[in-house]
Design an enzyme around this catalytic site. Structure first.
Site, PDB file in Angstrom:
ATOM      1  CG  ASP A  74      -1.913   0.991   1.021  1.00 46.83           C
ATOM      2  OD1 ASP A  74      -2.851   0.811   0.135  1.00 46.83           O
ATOM      3  OD2 ASP A  74      -1.920   2.207   1.705  1.00 46.83           O
ATOM      4  CG  ASP A 460     -31.875   9.026 -29.593  1.00 50.29           C
ATOM      5  OD1 ASP A 460     -32.060   8.255 -30.689  1.00 50.29           O
ATOM      6  OD2 ASP A 460     -31.269   8.531 -28.807  1.00 50.29           O
ATOM      7  N   GLY A 486     -36.067  12.885 -34.188  1.00 51.25           N
ATOM      8  CA  GLY A 486     -35.316  13.172 -35.174  1.00 51.25           C
ATOM      9  C   GLY A 486     -34.109  12.174 -35.581  1.00 51.25           C
ATOM     10  CG  ASP A 487     -31.639   9.349 -38.539  1.00 47.39           C
ATOM     11  OD1 ASP A 487     -30.478   9.456 -37.769  1.00 47.39           O
ATOM     12  OD2 ASP A 487     -31.839   8.767 -39.264  1.00 47.39           O
TER      13      ASP A 487
HETATM   14  O1  LIG Z   1       3.966   8.343  -8.748  1.00 46.90           O
HETATM   15  C1  LIG Z   1       3.128   7.432  -8.522  1.00 46.90           C
HETATM   16  N1  LIG Z   1       2.405   7.252  -7.528  1.00 46.90           N
HETATM   17  C2  LIG Z   1       1.435   6.245  -7.181  1.00 46.90           C
HETATM   18  C3  LIG Z   1       1.074   5.420  -8.205  1.00 46.90           C
HETATM   19  C4  LIG Z   1       0.015   4.475  -7.971  1.00 46.90           C
HETATM   20  O2  LIG Z   1      -0.780   4.803  -6.886  1.00 46.90           O
HETATM   21  C5  LIG Z   1      -1.378   3.760  -6.420  1.00 46.90           C
HETATM   22  C6  LIG Z   1      -1.389   3.467  -4.966  1.00 46.90           C
HETATM   23  O3  LIG Z   1      -2.383   2.650  -4.545  1.00 46.90           O
HETATM   24  P1  LIG Z   1      -2.368   1.529  -3.437  1.00 46.90           P
HETATM   25  O4  LIG Z   1      -1.140   1.462  -2.873  1.00 46.90           O
HETATM   26  O5  LIG Z   1      -3.481   1.787  -2.678  1.00 46.90           O
HETATM   27  O6  LIG Z   1      -2.537   0.505  -4.303  1.00 46.90           O
HETATM   28  P2  LIG Z   1      -3.453  -0.070  -5.520  1.00 46.90           P
HETATM   29  O7  LIG Z   1      -2.558  -1.127  -5.889  1.00 46.90           O
HETATM   30  O8  LIG Z   1      -3.640   0.815  -6.481  1.00 46.90           O
HETATM   31  O9  LIG Z   1      -4.611  -0.742  -5.024  1.00 46.90           O
HETATM   32  P3  LIG Z   1      -5.775  -0.131  -3.907  1.00 46.90           P
HETATM   33  O10 LIG Z   1      -6.758  -1.192  -3.541  1.00 46.90           O
HETATM   34  O11 LIG Z   1      -4.919  -0.001  -2.452  1.00 46.90           O
HETATM   35  O12 LIG Z   1      -6.098   1.047  -4.074  1.00 46.90           O
HETATM   36  C7  LIG Z   1      -0.857   2.350  -6.887  1.00 46.90           C
HETATM   37  O13 LIG Z   1      -1.675   1.813  -8.116  1.00 46.90           O
HETATM   38  C8  LIG Z   1       0.573   2.989  -7.601  1.00 46.90           C
HETATM   39  O14 LIG Z   1       1.290   2.416  -8.506  1.00 46.90           O
HETATM   40  C9  LIG Z   1       1.817   5.609  -9.464  1.00 46.90           C
HETATM   41  O15 LIG Z   1       1.566   4.732 -10.532  1.00 46.90           O
HETATM   42  N2  LIG Z   1       2.736   6.526  -9.548  1.00 46.90           N
END
Ligand SMILES: O=c1[nH]cc([C@@H]2O[C@H](COP(=O)(O)OP(=O)(O)OP(=O)(O)O)[C@@H](O)[C@H]2O)c(=O)[nH]1
Length: 599
Positions: A74, A460, A486-487
């Site tokens: 995350d 439409d 209308g078309d």
């Molecule tokens: O410079 C960049 N900064 C961030 C990103 C992208 O941002 C998201 C971050 O989301 P998260 O960690 O929450 O994870 P995700 O895989 O998208 O899924 P979630 O369900 O947690 O929302 C992530 O996609 C990064 O890659 C970027 O691309 N560049």
């Protein structure tokens, strides 16, 4: 927040950094209470852990076998004590980016490595976790640059509202630390952690032993490892994962069978191919459950048993139970203590009376489109269309019920996308608009809600306008929306400041699209706008986080790939429009706006 694309369950699939893995979106709702964490990084780590544990639990339940390892990640941005995740809309993106303007901030990616095993049918997990911090400094951003960047659509699925690997790179003055950590995954640190976790040195000559068969090539990581006695000389490395003394390592042999008798050089199982072959079954289950109103029966009611549902949908108990169980496996329903209930997504999109229902689309796909696809071989041999001709090409050939069925499909899609289309650009300078092929008026009603001065004409085919009243109860009726029969392809266009076309011409032949756009170009006054919203090409959808559709398979069933915003931009410029701008409208569409130049 959009579901994770990055929870990796390692045991199958193709190789990446030496791992065979499968990407499994986590369903963990990212709603942890931020204030209860000691630091932003603690929040990111906990979210990563919960995402991975959810996937491990679900896969164990589904396959009755846990994956060997699930990796969750995350990414968050921390600035001035605030945690920024993905912006929810453009205003939110603006708030985030203006907060970052001219300042340093930290990007934290929390990573959890969940080791799984099954004991007496129960899942047992052990979690290793870490985070990586990267410091990023933004330049001072002008309002103009900020909005141009937001209008590109790029910020919407990115933590902190920018993508450093793409256009967002232009905002950045410097980066201290791992660049990939900002993009979303600290690969270098991750490899070191894996080496630390799995690659303990062992006695010379000891047999190679692998506990986690998904990580046969962990050797890949050792060059990056900080382990004492490690190092980058391949000759000094072995593939052992078991504990042992800090001894010199036996030579690595990539072509030695592992404990499963599988050679590293074996081609991977073509899981994607198998999925493609089998994929129609999942669609048919979903469409059938919709047709039998399973999601209506379960909406707003406590968990019901298979027998309760069977009674309501007039089905056998055995049959209903099988259908419900597959819906659970597909993530459409939840099951607890023998009772079934809708997932949030099912209540929101699959119940027929939901505000954002796609029930009409499901019925259309299950009916005429499914029927047409069963004769695909013949259509290919004869060069015929793959799907029933959609409106507005052939309304006169359709029964009223068939026209209504198509309108219901389009209505659901329009309601889902109307907000994104209406707000992709600021349309407040326009006071009158004409939505060509405006069907049930779903977008027209959203436009008048967003812009209090705007009057919208829905233009439409007469057959469509006649039936549009059936949908009035489903939108908030407004005196500023007018329906004119209308078309659009042949009749004189009603006068307006702004002409709107939405998911109308993406799958038609070029000649039809050119014909329609040149009619608008000839029919409108200098200074009038043309707003074109169409399905984004499949590869853009994937980049935007939406489930990827194979190119050539469009949502309403036609077979032509979508055009890119660049193609639309050039087309509009060629037809006398200037100031042509393109923007994303949610994950599904892109929108192009051009202004008619004086002739
Ligand atoms: O410079 C960049 N900064 C961030 C990103 C992208 O941002 C998201 C971050 O989301 P998260 O960690 O929450 O994870 P995700 O895989 O998208 O899924 P979630 O369900 O947690 O929302 C992530 O996609 C990064 O890659 C970027 O691309 N560049």
């Amino acid at each position: 927040m959009q579901k994770s694309k990055r929870q990796l369950a390692a045991h199958k699939s193709p190789a990446w950094a030496g791992l065979r893995f499968e990407v499994v979106p986590s369903r963990f709702k990212e709603k942890l209470h931020k204030a209860s964490f000691a630091s932003p990084q603690a929040y990111a780590v906990e979210t990563a852990k919960q995402k991975a544990l959810e996937v491990a639990g679900r896969m164990h339940q589904k396959d009755l076998r846990a994956p060997d390892v699930v990796i969750g990640a995350d990414t968050i941005v921390a600035v001035g004590g605030l945690i920024l995740e993905k912006p929810v809309d453009k205003q939110d993106a603006y708030r985030m980016l203006s907060r970052l303007s001219g300042r340093e901030h930290s990007v934290f990616t929390g990573v959890a490595v969940v080791h799984c095993c099954t004991k007496d049918g129960q899942l047992d997990t052990q979690v290793s976790e870490f985070y990586e911090e990267t410091t990023v400094k933004f330049s001072e951003l002008s309002e103009e640059l900020l909005w141009e960047y937001i209008d590109s659509g790029e910020p919407m699925d990115k933590a902190g509202g920018y993508g450093i690997q793409a256009l967002g790179g232009m905002l950045v003055e410097y980066v201290h630390g791992d660049f990939l950590n900002v993009v979303g995954f600290p690969l270098n640190r991750f490899c070191k952690e894996l080496a630390r976790l799995y690659h303990t040195p062992q006695a010379p000559g000891a047999p190679r032993r692998i506990h986690y068969d998904s990580i046969p090539a962990v050797d890949t990581f050792e060059d990056l490892s900080d382990i004492e006695g490690g190092g980058s000389d391949p000759a000094s490395a072995n593939g052992g994962l078991e504990a042992g003394g800090a001894q010199p390592r036996a030579p690595r042999t990539r072509d030695v069978p592992d404990l499963n008798g599988v050679r590293d050089s074996q081609p991977p199982i073509p899981a994607r191919l198998l999925g493609l072959m089998d994929g129609f079954k999942a669609s048919k289950v979903l469409l059938t459950a919709c047709r039998l109103n399973v999601f209506d029966v379960l909406k707003d009611r406590g968990p019901l048993t298979a027998a309760d549902v069977a009674r309501e949908i007039d089905a056998s108990v055995d049959g209903a139970e099988r259908l419900l169980d597959v819906c659970v496996a597909l993530g459409l329903l939840q099951k607890a203590g023998g009772g079934y209930s809708n997932t949030e997504m099912a209540s929101r999109h699959l119940a027929s009376d939901a505000e954002q229902s796609l029930h009409g689309l499901a019925a259309y796909l299950d009916g005429p489109v499914w029927g047409a696809f069963t004769h695909l071989g013949r259509a290919v041999q004869e060069g015929a269309a793959w799907t029933p001709e959609p409106l507005p090409q052939a309304p006169h050939k359709q029964s009223t019920e068939a026209t209504l069925q198509f309108m219901r499909a389009l209505h659901g899609l329009s309601k889902l996308t109307a907000h994104h289309v209406a707000t992709a650009f600021d349309l407040s300078p326009f006071t009158s608009a004409c939505h060509l092929g405006g069907c049930t008026g779903a977008l027209a009603h959203k436009l008048v809600q967003e812009y209090p001065r705007l009057q919208v004409t829905v233009f439409d085919l007469p057959e469509v306008i006649e039936l549009a009243g059936d949908f009035e109860a489903d939108v908030r009726p407004s005196e500023r929306v007018h329906f004119v029969p209308g078309d659009p392809a042949s009749d004189r266009l009603p006068p307006a400041d702004l002409y709107v076309l939405c998911i109308l011409v993406h799958d038609g032949p070029d000649a039809r699209l050119h014909g329609l756009l040149s009619r608008v170009s000839r029919g409108c006054r200098a200074g009038a706008g043309l707003l074109l919203a169409e399905l984004a090409p499949a590869e853009e959808e994937a980049a935007g986080g939406a489930a990827r559709r194979p190119p050539g398979l469009r949502i309403l069933g036609a077979e032509r790939p979508s055009r890119s915003p660049g193609q639309y931009r050039r087309l509009l410029q060629g037809l006398g429009f200037q100031d042509v701008r393109a923007a994303r409208a949610g994950d599904l569409l892109h929108v192009v706006l051009g202004i008619r130049a004086p002739p």
